[in-house]
Design a protein around this motif. Structure first.
Motif, mmCIF file in Angstrom:
data_model
loop_
_atom_site.group_PDB
_atom_site.id
_atom_site.type_symbol
_atom_site.label_atom_id
_atom_site.label_comp_id
_atom_site.label_asym_id
_atom_site.label_seq_id
_atom_site.Cartn_x
_atom_site.Cartn_y
_atom_site.Cartn_z
ATOM 1 N N GLY A 235 0.831 -1.274 0.007
ATOM 2 C CA GLY A 235 0.184 0.048 -0.094
ATOM 3 C C GLY A 235 0.803 1.432 -0.050
ATOM 4 O O GLY A 235 0.348 2.447 0.115
ATOM 5 N N ARG B 120 -3.255 -7.336 -2.004
ATOM 6 C CA ARG B 120 -3.946 -6.559 -0.825
ATOM 7 C C ARG B 120 -4.455 -5.090 -0.974
ATOM 8 O O ARG B 120 -5.256 -4.602 -0.394
ATOM 9 C CB ARG B 120 -3.202 -7.002 0.524
ATOM 10 N N TYR B 121 -3.674 -4.474 -1.775
ATOM 11 C CA TYR B 121 -3.791 -3.188 -2.102
ATOM 12 C C TYR B 121 -3.980 -2.824 -3.241
ATOM 13 O O TYR B 121 -3.353 -3.250 -4.251
ATOM 14 C CB TYR B 121 -2.730 -2.085 -1.175
ATOM 15 N N ARG C 285 -5.456 1.844 -1.439
ATOM 16 C CA ARG C 285 -6.590 1.591 -0.547
ATOM 17 C C ARG C 285 -6.526 0.027 -0.347
ATOM 18 O O ARG C 285 -5.943 -0.680 -1.223
ATOM 19 C CB ARG C 285 -7.918 1.867 -0.856
ATOM 20 N N ARG C 286 -6.626 -0.566 0.786
ATOM 21 C CA ARG C 286 -6.824 -1.829 1.159
ATOM 22 C C ARG C 286 -7.967 -2.421 0.315
ATOM 23 O O ARG C 286 -9.242 -1.863 0.345
ATOM 24 C CB ARG C 286 -7.107 -1.975 2.692
#
Length: 77
Positions: free
Chosen positions: A18, A41-42, A48-49
């Motif tokens: 991120g 994951r980002y 953003r997650r």
């Protein structure tokens, strides 16, 4: 003009950290991600997650601003 997807190149943020790419060190990426065992994951566009769902046949990830990406789509490019 369409909005870029979460993993559309060029990425601005690390998909595993991120962090802005210019601030991310190579050591920040987890070993499992380097081996291709970890889904992103980002969002690569906004950092953003994402909501990630891991399935037996892959994964899908959704950014609230940049949409959804499915691992099956990436493999069939």
């Amino acid at each position: 003009m369409s909005t870029a997807g979460p993993l559309t190149e060029p990425l601005r943020y690390g998909v595993y950290t991120g962090l802005a790419l210019e601030m991310q060190s190579p050591e920040a990426v987890p070993a499992a991600a380097k081996l291709g065992l970890e889904p992103p994951r980002y969002c690569g566009q906004c950092g953003r997650r994402m909501v990630v769902q891991v399935r037996p046949d892959g994964w899908d990830a959704r950014c609230s601003r940049h949409g959804t990406v499915d691992s099956v789509e990436l493999w069939h490019r």
